[in-house]
Motif scaffolding. Structure first.
Motif, mmCIF file in Angstrom:
data_model
loop_
_atom_site.group_PDB
_atom_site.id
_atom_site.type_symbol
_atom_site.label_atom_id
_atom_site.label_comp_id
_atom_site.label_asym_id
_atom_site.label_seq_id
_atom_site.Cartn_x
_atom_site.Cartn_y
_atom_site.Cartn_z
ATOM 1 N N ALA A 72 9.026 6.887 0.584
ATOM 2 C CA ALA A 72 7.665 7.363 0.849
ATOM 3 C C ALA A 72 7.046 7.914 -0.434
ATOM 4 C CB ALA A 72 7.689 8.453 1.917
ATOM 5 N N SER A 73 5.770 7.640 -0.640
ATOM 6 C CA SER A 73 5.127 8.234 -1.808
ATOM 7 C C SER A 73 4.431 9.543 -1.444
ATOM 8 C CB SER A 73 4.157 7.251 -2.468
ATOM 9 O OG SER A 73 3.197 6.820 -1.553
ATOM 10 N N MET A 74 4.036 9.689 -0.184
ATOM 11 C CA MET A 74 3.396 10.940 0.252
ATOM 12 C C MET A 74 4.191 11.524 1.405
ATOM 13 S SD MET A 74 -0.516 9.751 0.792
ATOM 14 C CE MET A 74 -0.420 8.005 1.049
ATOM 15 N N ILE A 75 4.228 12.856 1.478
ATOM 16 C CA ILE A 75 4.924 13.515 2.582
ATOM 17 C C ILE A 75 3.992 14.528 3.235
ATOM 18 C CG2 ILE A 75 6.932 14.853 3.292
ATOM 19 C CD1 ILE A 75 8.298 13.990 0.658
ATOM 20 N N LEU A 76 3.765 14.351 4.536
ATOM 21 C CA LEU A 76 3.038 15.368 5.285
ATOM 22 C C LEU A 76 4.063 16.402 5.717
ATOM 23 C CD1 LEU A 76 1.422 12.576 5.658
ATOM 24 C CD2 LEU A 76 0.260 13.777 7.507
ATOM 25 N N THR A 77 3.846 17.657 5.320
ATOM 26 C CA THR A 77 4.822 18.698 5.641
ATOM 27 C C THR A 77 4.135 20.048 5.787
ATOM 28 O OG1 THR A 77 6.761 19.918 4.869
ATOM 29 C CG2 THR A 77 5.391 18.913 3.150
ATOM 30 N N TYR A 78 4.573 20.792 6.803
ATOM 31 C CA TYR A 78 4.011 22.132 7.030
ATOM 32 C C TYR A 78 4.441 23.108 5.945
ATOM 33 C CZ TYR A 78 2.859 20.030 11.465
ATOM 34 O OH TYR A 78 2.337 19.191 12.425
ATOM 35 N N VAL A 121 0.862 -1.188 0.000
ATOM 36 C CA VAL A 121 0.000 0.000 0.000
ATOM 37 C C VAL A 121 0.900 1.240 0.000
ATOM 38 C CG1 VAL A 121 -1.835 -1.217 1.247
ATOM 39 C CG2 VAL A 121 -0.121 0.102 2.530
ATOM 40 N N PRO A 122 0.339 2.401 -0.357
ATOM 41 C CA PRO A 122 1.146 3.624 -0.318
ATOM 42 C C PRO A 122 1.665 3.919 1.097
ATOM 43 C CG PRO A 122 -0.890 3.986 -1.540
ATOM 44 C CD PRO A 122 -1.022 2.636 -0.882
ATOM 45 N N VAL A 123 2.863 4.479 1.137
ATOM 46 C CA VAL A 123 3.488 4.826 2.418
ATOM 47 C C VAL A 123 3.664 6.341 2.498
ATOM 48 C CG1 VAL A 123 5.563 4.571 3.851
ATOM 49 C CG2 VAL A 123 4.697 2.614 2.537
ATOM 50 N N ALA A 124 3.201 6.906 3.597
ATOM 51 C CA ALA A 124 3.400 8.332 3.853
ATOM 52 C C ALA A 124 4.477 8.491 4.915
ATOM 53 C CB ALA A 124 2.094 8.953 4.356
ATOM 54 N N ALA A 125 5.171 9.618 4.877
ATOM 55 C CA ALA A 125 6.085 9.965 5.964
ATOM 56 C C ALA A 125 5.698 11.365 6.440
ATOM 57 C CB ALA A 125 7.527 9.949 5.487
ATOM 58 N N TYR A 126 5.756 11.576 7.747
ATOM 59 C CA TYR A 126 5.346 12.857 8.331
ATOM 60 C C TYR A 126 6.595 13.595 8.795
ATOM 61 C CZ TYR A 126 1.964 15.849 10.976
ATOM 62 O OH TYR A 126 1.182 16.868 11.467
ATOM 63 N N GLN A 127 6.864 14.702 8.090
ATOM 64 C CA GLN A 127 7.952 15.591 8.514
ATOM 65 C C GLN A 127 7.342 16.465 9.614
ATOM 66 O OE1 GLN A 127 8.940 18.725 5.666
ATOM 67 N NE2 GLN A 127 11.058 18.068 5.816
ATOM 68 N N VAL A 128 7.671 16.171 10.863
ATOM 69 C CA VAL A 128 6.868 16.687 11.976
ATOM 70 C C VAL A 128 7.304 18.076 12.437
ATOM 71 C CG1 VAL A 128 6.272 14.357 12.742
ATOM 72 C CG2 VAL A 128 8.237 15.553 13.773
ATOM 73 N N SER A 129 6.563 18.572 13.429
ATOM 74 C CA SER A 129 6.726 19.954 13.881
ATOM 75 C C SER A 129 8.159 20.297 14.284
ATOM 76 C CB SER A 129 5.769 20.214 15.047
ATOM 77 O OG SER A 129 6.000 19.293 16.106
#
Ligand code: PBG
Length: 325
Positions: A310-316, A269-277
């Motif tokens: 990672a295919s998706m990146i959560l980033t501010y 499945v797709p993998v996201a990584a969270y570049q956190v605060s």
């Protein structure tokens, strides 16, 4: 003296050559912008430890999400901060809870131009700041918490979320949420599970943003221990996939790129990584001093996260970075 005939440098000589052979790319569509919306404030409130990030009003949130959509960002993920918190986090699944209202606003504003996701947890809503219900002795009660998560999932689904993202690290949370969604007629709603989430000092600024620092203890009894090998991160991801997660996440990103790699190789499945605060705050603080080239190291980190798998990146930085890509 002999000279080498094999020369990797040949392909690095010009920008056009480098562009031609590059095989790791970051697109705006890969990025997800985390946003905070707070109940009962009349103007957006800056978050001191995250310069450039705010707690939104419902109105300012609508504008920020429209801007992200305009920039081509792939998605947004909403975090709500209620005016009143209690032991069971009642605001999390109230039909008129802040996140439910904001989800409806945002879905109406941007339609289908980006994916509207919702973080699914209790810590923003509980007065004790933990991610679940507590037992009488003050421990987080895994199984009692699952019922709360199930109810929150259905409330968010009714409000119009397009993906639910459980972040509380309770065992069995994906199965509980999947069952509740299916039972309520939301069998088509995907779950992006924060499957592989470490207890981390890098969440410090987020706890200011969401006003959710634990009032006692910490989250080490439910979030993962970074001193275990990446295999445990893979195990958590596989468990969530088996429970029905449609996509999984590794969090934080920078200090856990080996885990991003391992999980990406292990799941289909797709993998996201969270570049956190905290990752955000470090770069902003150093850049404000003039010690680093801000844009350059932001892009370098985004490429690094994609290179790890990672295919998706959560980033501010999603909206801003989308303009550079
Ligand atoms: C829990 C949650 C947290 C973050 C996202 N979801 C905080 C925590 O686990 O303590 C942190 C995100 C960040 O630091 O940017 N609801």
């Amino acid at each position: 003296m002999t000279f080498p005939s094999v020369r990797p440098r040949r392909l690095r000589r010009t920008p056009a050559l480098r562009r031609l052979v590059a095989d790791v790319r970051v697109s705006p569509a890969d990025l997800v912008l985390p946003v905070f919306v707070k109940e009962g404030i009349s103007a957006a409130a800056p978050i001191v430890s995250m310069p450039g990030v705010v707690q939104h009003t419902r109105d300012s949130l609508r504008k920020a999400v429209a801007e992200a959509a305009e920039a081509g960002v792939g998605g947004v993920i909403l975090f709500g901060i209620p005016a009143v918190k209690d032991a069971r986090g009642s605001g999390a699944d109230a039909a008129d809870g802040i996140v439910q209202l904001a989800l409806a606003d945002v879905a109406a504003e941007v339609g289908d131009s980006l994916v509207v996701m919702s973080d699914l947890c209790l810590d923003e809503y509980t007065d004790h700041g933990h991610c679940g219900l507590l037992t009488e002795t003050g421990e987080v009660d895994n199984d009692a918490t699952l019922a709360r998560y199930a109810s929150i999932a259905v409330a968010q689904a009714k409000a119009g979320t397009q993906v639910v993202a459980p972040s509380g690290m309770m065992d069995g949370q994906v199965a509980a949420i999947r069952g509740a969604l299916d039972g309520a007629g939301f069998a088509e709603l995907p779950i992006l599970s924060y499957s592989t989430k470490y207890a981390s000092g890098f969440y410090g600024p987020f706890r200011d943003a969401a006003e959710c620092a634990p009032q006692f203890g910490d989250r080490s009894a439910y979030q993962q221990d970074g001193a275990r090998s990446a295999d445990e991160g893979v195990r958590e991801a596989l468990l969530d996939v088996a429970e029905g997660a449609d996509a999984v996440m590794v969090k934080p990103a920078l200090a856990y790129l080996d885990v991003v790699r391992a999980v990406s190789q292990a799941v289909e499945v797709p993998v996201a990584a969270y570049q956190v605060s905290g990752e955000y705050a470090m770069v902003e603080a150093a850049a404000a001093q003039g010690w680093v080239d801000r844009e350059r190291i932001i892009l370098e980190q985004l490429v690094g996260i994609r290179r790890a798998g990672a295919s998706m990146i959560l980033t501010y930085w999603a909206t801003e970075a989308a303009a550079w890509l």
